[in-house]
Structure formats: structure tokens, C-alpha cells
Design an enzyme around this catalytic site. Sequence first.
Site, PDB file in Angstrom:
ATOM      1  N   ALA A  27       0.839  -1.203   0.000  1.00  0.00           N
ATOM      2  CA  ALA A  27       0.000   0.000   0.000  1.00  0.00           C
ATOM      3  C   ALA A  27       0.868   1.245   0.000  1.00  0.00           C
ATOM      4  O   ALA A  27       2.031   1.207   0.409  1.00  0.00           O
ATOM      5  CB  ALA A  27      -0.871  -0.017   1.255  1.00  0.00           C
ATOM      6  N   GLY A  66       0.910  -5.422   1.370  1.00  0.00           N
ATOM      7  CA  GLY A  66      -0.341  -5.710   0.662  1.00  0.00           C
ATOM      8  C   GLY A  66      -0.098  -6.427  -0.655  1.00  0.00           C
ATOM      9  O   GLY A  66      -0.964  -7.173  -1.126  1.00  0.00           O
ATOM     10  N   GLU A  69       0.174  -9.948   0.249  1.00  0.00           N
ATOM     11  CA  GLU A  69      -1.158 -10.402   0.684  1.00  0.00           C
ATOM     12  C   GLU A  69      -2.054 -10.683  -0.530  1.00  0.00           C
ATOM     13  O   GLU A  69      -2.819 -11.648  -0.544  1.00  0.00           O
ATOM     14  CB  GLU A  69      -1.787  -9.358   1.614  1.00  0.00           C
ATOM     15  CG  GLU A  69      -1.038  -9.269   2.941  1.00  0.00           C
ATOM     16  CD  GLU A  69      -1.613  -8.223   3.871  1.00  0.00           C
ATOM     17  OE1 GLU A  69      -1.569  -7.032   3.516  1.00  0.00           O
ATOM     18  OE2 GLU A  69      -2.112  -8.588   4.943  1.00  0.00           O
ATOM     19  N   GLU A  89       5.149  -4.845   7.372  1.00  0.00           N
ATOM     20  CA  GLU A  89       4.267  -3.890   8.067  1.00  0.00           C
ATOM     21  C   GLU A  89       4.727  -3.580   9.486  1.00  0.00           C
ATOM     22  O   GLU A  89       4.514  -2.481   9.988  1.00  0.00           O
ATOM     23  CB  GLU A  89       2.818  -4.422   8.107  1.00  0.00           C
ATOM     24  CG  GLU A  89       2.087  -4.374   6.780  1.00  0.00           C
ATOM     25  CD  GLU A  89       2.298  -5.609   5.911  1.00  0.00           C
ATOM     26  OE1 GLU A  89       3.296  -6.330   6.117  1.00  0.00           O
ATOM     27  OE2 GLU A  89       1.458  -5.843   5.021  1.00  0.00           O
TER      28      GLU A  89
HETATM   29  C1  LIG Z   1      -6.639  -2.896   5.782  1.00  0.00           C
HETATM   30  C2  LIG Z   1      -5.342  -3.226   5.205  1.00  0.00           C
HETATM   31  C3  LIG Z   1      -4.484  -2.095   4.935  1.00  0.00           C
HETATM   32  C4  LIG Z   1      -3.303  -2.170   4.367  1.00  0.00           C
HETATM   33  C5  LIG Z   1      -2.646  -3.377   3.948  1.00  0.00           C
HETATM   34  C6  LIG Z   1      -1.364  -3.102   3.315  1.00  0.00           C
HETATM   35  C7  LIG Z   1      -0.334  -2.566   3.982  1.00  0.00           C
HETATM   36  C8  LIG Z   1       0.934  -2.319   3.309  1.00  0.00           C
HETATM   37  O1  LIG Z   1       1.179  -2.754   2.201  1.00  0.00           O
HETATM   38  S1  LIG Z   1       2.051  -1.382   4.157  1.00  0.00           S
HETATM   39  C9  LIG Z   1       3.396  -1.157   3.013  1.00  0.00           C
HETATM   40  C10 LIG Z   1       4.228  -2.374   2.969  1.00  0.00           C
HETATM   41  N1  LIG Z   1       5.329  -2.169   2.082  1.00  0.00           N
HETATM   42  C11 LIG Z   1       6.475  -1.672   2.480  1.00  0.00           C
HETATM   43  O2  LIG Z   1       6.689  -1.394   3.634  1.00  0.00           O
HETATM   44  C12 LIG Z   1       7.508  -1.505   1.416  1.00  0.00           C
HETATM   45  C13 LIG Z   1       8.260  -0.246   1.641  1.00  0.00           C
HETATM   46  N2  LIG Z   1       9.192   0.025   0.571  1.00  0.00           N
HETATM   47  C14 LIG Z   1      10.359  -0.589   0.457  1.00  0.00           C
HETATM   48  O3  LIG Z   1      10.728  -1.481   1.186  1.00  0.00           O
HETATM   49  C15 LIG Z   1      11.247  -0.093  -0.638  1.00  0.00           C
HETATM   50  O4  LIG Z   1      10.887   1.216  -0.949  1.00  0.00           O
HETATM   51  C16 LIG Z   1      11.183  -0.964  -1.915  1.00  0.00           C
HETATM   52  C17 LIG Z   1      11.835  -2.319  -1.628  1.00  0.00           C
HETATM   53  C18 LIG Z   1       9.767  -1.138  -2.424  1.00  0.00           C
HETATM   54  C19 LIG Z   1      11.998  -0.255  -3.039  1.00  0.00           C
HETATM   55  O5  LIG Z   1      13.281   0.017  -2.554  1.00  0.00           O
HETATM   56  P1  LIG Z   1      14.276   0.967  -3.359  1.00  0.00           P
HETATM   57  O6  LIG Z   1      14.321   0.537  -4.766  1.00  0.00           O
HETATM   58  O7  LIG Z   1      15.547   1.016  -2.578  1.00  0.00           O
HETATM   59  O8  LIG Z   1      13.589   2.392  -3.379  1.00  0.00           O
HETATM   60  P2  LIG Z   1      13.275   3.391  -2.187  1.00  0.00           P
HETATM   61  O9  LIG Z   1      13.139   2.689  -0.900  1.00  0.00           O
HETATM   62  O10 LIG Z   1      14.252   4.525  -2.230  1.00  0.00           O
HETATM   63  O11 LIG Z   1      11.841   3.906  -2.620  1.00  0.00           O
HETATM   64  C20 LIG Z   1      11.655   4.643  -3.831  1.00  0.00           C
HETATM   65  C21 LIG Z   1      10.583   5.682  -3.628  1.00  0.00           C
HETATM   66  O12 LIG Z   1       9.333   5.037  -3.399  1.00  0.00           O
HETATM   67  C22 LIG Z   1       8.767   5.462  -2.160  1.00  0.00           C
HETATM   68  N3  LIG Z   1       8.068   4.303  -1.564  1.00  0.00           N
HETATM   69  C23 LIG Z   1       8.519   3.039  -1.494  1.00  0.00           C
HETATM   70  N4  LIG Z   1       7.605   2.267  -0.948  1.00  0.00           N
HETATM   71  C24 LIG Z   1       6.531   3.057  -0.676  1.00  0.00           C
HETATM   72  C25 LIG Z   1       5.252   2.814  -0.106  1.00  0.00           C
HETATM   73  N5  LIG Z   1       4.876   1.584   0.277  1.00  0.00           N
HETATM   74  N6  LIG Z   1       4.422   3.852   0.017  1.00  0.00           N
HETATM   75  C26 LIG Z   1       4.784   5.099  -0.385  1.00  0.00           C
HETATM   76  N7  LIG Z   1       5.982   5.394  -0.935  1.00  0.00           N
HETATM   77  C27 LIG Z   1       6.836   4.377  -1.078  1.00  0.00           C
HETATM   78  C28 LIG Z   1       9.980   5.878  -1.311  1.00  0.00           C
HETATM   79  O13 LIG Z   1       9.590   6.765  -0.307  1.00  0.00           O
HETATM   80  C29 LIG Z   1      10.829   6.549  -2.388  1.00  0.00           C
HETATM   81  O14 LIG Z   1      10.280   7.797  -2.681  1.00  0.00           O
HETATM   82  P3  LIG Z   1      11.136   9.122  -2.532  1.00  0.00           P
HETATM   83  O15 LIG Z   1      12.335   8.918  -3.381  1.00  0.00           O
HETATM   84  O16 LIG Z   1      10.236  10.212  -2.966  1.00  0.00           O
HETATM   85  O17 LIG Z   1      11.486   9.190  -1.071  1.00  0.00           O
END
Ligand SMILES: CC/C=C\C/C=C/C(=O)SCCNC(=O)CCNC(=O)[C@H](O)C(C)(C)COP(=O)(O)OP(=O)(O)OC[C@H]1O[C@@H](n2cnc3c(N)ncnc32)[C@H](O)[C@@H]1OP(=O)(O)O
Length: 343
Positions: A27, A66, A69, A89
Site C-alpha cells: 500500500a 499488501g 497479501e 508492516e
Molecule cells: C486494511 C489493510 C491495509 C493495508 C494493507 C497493506 C499494507 C501495506 O502494504 S504497508 C506497506 C508495505 N510495504 C512496504 O513497507 C515496502 C516499503 N518500501 C520498500 O521497502 C522499498 O521502498 C522498496 C523495496 C519497495 C523499493 O526500494 P528501493 O528501490 O531502494 O527504493 P526506495 O526505498 O528509495 O523507494 C523509492 C521511492 O518510493 C517510495 N516508496 C517506497 N515504498 C513506498 C510505499 N509503500 N508507500 C509510499 N511510498 C513508497 C519511497 O519513499 C521513495 O520515494 P522518494 O524517493 O520520494 O522518497
Amino acid sequence: MMDKALSDRKVKSVVICGHNGKFCGGADIREFSSPLTGPLLIPVIQGVESAAKPVVAAIEGVALGGGLELALGCHYRIANSKARLGLPEVHLGLLPGAGGSQRLPRLIGVPAALDLITTGRHVTAAEALQLGLVDRVTDRNTVDEAVKFALSVADQSPQSRRISTFPCPRHPDLDALFEDVMQRVRQRARGALAPVACVRAVRAAATLPFPQGMERERELMATLFTSGQARAQQYHFFAQRAVGRWSMPSGARWDKTKPVAVHKAMVIGLGTMGRGIAVALVQAGVSVVAMETNEKQLTDAKQAISSMLERGAKRRGVAPALDKIRYSSDHSRRSRSALTGGP
Ligand SMILES: CC/C=C\C/C=C/C(=O)SCCNC(=O)CCNC(=O)[C@H](O)C(C)(C)COP(=O)(O)OP(=O)(O)OC[C@H]1O[C@@H](n2cnc3c(N)ncnc32)[C@H](O)[C@@H]1OP(=O)(O)O
């Protein structure tokens, strides 16, 4: 699109893939602090799982949160050998709240699910295959492989592939397992709510039928979702990345600039923080002038810093570097220039 594929009689099986070589990172974390928009994930996943035709997840890049999931709602999972999967998460102060805490233990067993969900660690495709989290790993084009696979199972009913209908694999002593894990998780969590809630959610998967487990997951998620801890951890996620981009007005960046060795430093003010900073600098081999204008505070600080240095040195089996620190109560230009080595 999904509804169309599922209702079209000509479509016999379906492949879900991502965009730009990434299945789904989960998400959008920014949405957690504003009212949710778009289709809610839980009914979307339920719709996929209950489809009457096989649905295959083609996992490239990442399947996180997600995203994983959603893949767990599919009937088959084909992963690229370079893919990474996980339920991170817990690092955002949450738990896998779209059925992940209920489906994962049913698929890979309670101990492995507890490990993945309470640590939030990512696993490689190879480990995912070993755990039973994916059905197949490929070095080739993942979507092509998934399409071939989907065609090969197109005439099979997905009935027996719905993870929500699986019984949770039995464990000889669930109570002892959860007691032990909870104790270790509490110790590691140091007051964090999410890891403890993750254990409780997996316990629900191990002890309750799926619908009741989902209800328990929802209740636990509700307590975490608006917590200050979750807000802080989500802030930390973006702050960490912002720090990575930080640069000086000149354009210099921490990752593109050569570090300059620091040999001398001055610590001004010897309260709790100043003392700790002075000790850390001395232990890193830096010569320190420790400055404090309050004489009583200075006397106390000398004693405290010396004993911290002695304790630290004893732990590391080295001599305390007491000669690396000099104290001063003189805030004049002279003492400051002594530090910087200037005139
Ligand atoms: C009722 C049920 C409700 C919800 C269910 C679902 C919940 C979820 O899914 S919670 C989110 C779970 N996912 C994560 O925690 C993943 C987080 N992201 C990462 O681990 C990494 O970003 C990545 C492995 C996806 C990519 O890594 P990498 O290539 O090294 O890039 P960056 O980390 O520098 O990220 C690039 C860019 O994207 C933004 N970003 C990454 N993930 C998210 C996200 N989940 N939401 C919003 N933004 C995200 C990150 O901030 C970077 O942006 P900026 O460069 O502008 O900072």
C-alpha cells in the site's frame, strides 16, 4: 479489469502481474494518514481467492506488504529468481492487515510465519520456494512462465488452492511455542506495540477458523493503525529516505563527498548529552576539549566521563584513553581556538 477477466467466459485462467518489473511494494504508506480511497484491499483479495477460475501471481521485483497479501489470495505464485517477498508492516507500526496474518501461517506453518511477520524481513525467491510461499521459481520471463502455467491449470478447479480454506498446520505444543515467541518478541520490541500484535494475530490464525481470525486481525490492526507509534515509524520511513537525498547548498552530498578525518573536537556543555558525546568522541579516537562554565557541573562531569571511559575500556579489554580529553571552564576565544588548532 479483474472483474471483467473473472466474468468473461472465454477467459479460462488469469495472471496478475505488476508494472515495470515489480509485482507490488504494498500500500501507499502516505495514504495511511489520510482517508483511504480506491477499492479496499480485503474484498479485492477475497474476490480473487473466491474466483471460479485459477488465478496466478507472476512475482517479479518485490511482493511486499499488501502486494504479498494479494499474491496469497491467488491460487498459484510463480516468482522470478531475483524477486524478494515479505510482510514488512511491523516496521511501519502495523501488522499484515489484509489477511496476511491469517493466510501466511496456513500456507507455511506457524513458526515460519511468526518469523516473517514479527521481523518483517524480506526473503529471496529461493527461500520463498523452500518455505512453500511460492510454487515455482524461474530465471526466465516471469509473466511468460506464469501465462504458460495458467494455461496448464486452466481446466482445474481452484477450490483446493484457496489458502483461507487450509487448516493451519498442526504444531505439537502451540501454547509453549507462543509463550516462548511472545517472551522473545516482547524483549526485542522494547515497548513497540506492533510486534506483539503480530504474534496475537498469528495465534488467532492458529486457533480460530478463518473468518474469526480475520475479525481478530481487524481488531488488532485498528488498535495499531491510529497509534502514535505507527505514525512515528511511518514518518521514519520517509525521513530515512529524505536524509539519503540531503545535500549542501553547494550540491555536496554525503554519498558523493569524500569524508574528512576529524582529529579534534570541542564539546560545549557537559550535561547528560554532552558527557555522552564526549565519551563517544574519545572512544572514536578524537581529542576532545570538554567545556562547561558551571564549576559544579564540570566537577561532576569529569568524574562521570572518566568512569564511563574506564567502564567502556574494561569491556573492550583496552586502556581508557583518559589523556584524550581535556576540561575547561573558560569560554573565551583562547580555549576555543585551542580546540580548532587556530591562533
Ligand atoms: C486494511 C489493510 C491495509 C493495508 C494493507 C497493506 C499494507 C501495506 O502494504 S504497508 C506497506 C508495505 N510495504 C512496504 O513497507 C515496502 C516499503 N518500501 C520498500 O521497502 C522499498 O521502498 C522498496 C523495496 C519497495 C523499493 O526500494 P528501493 O528501490 O531502494 O527504493 P526506495 O526505498 O528509495 O523507494 C523509492 C521511492 O518510493 C517510495 N516508496 C517506497 N515504498 C513506498 C510505499 N509503500 N508507500 C509510499 N511510498 C513508497 C519511497 O519513499 C521513495 O520515494 P522518494 O524517493 O520520494 O522518497
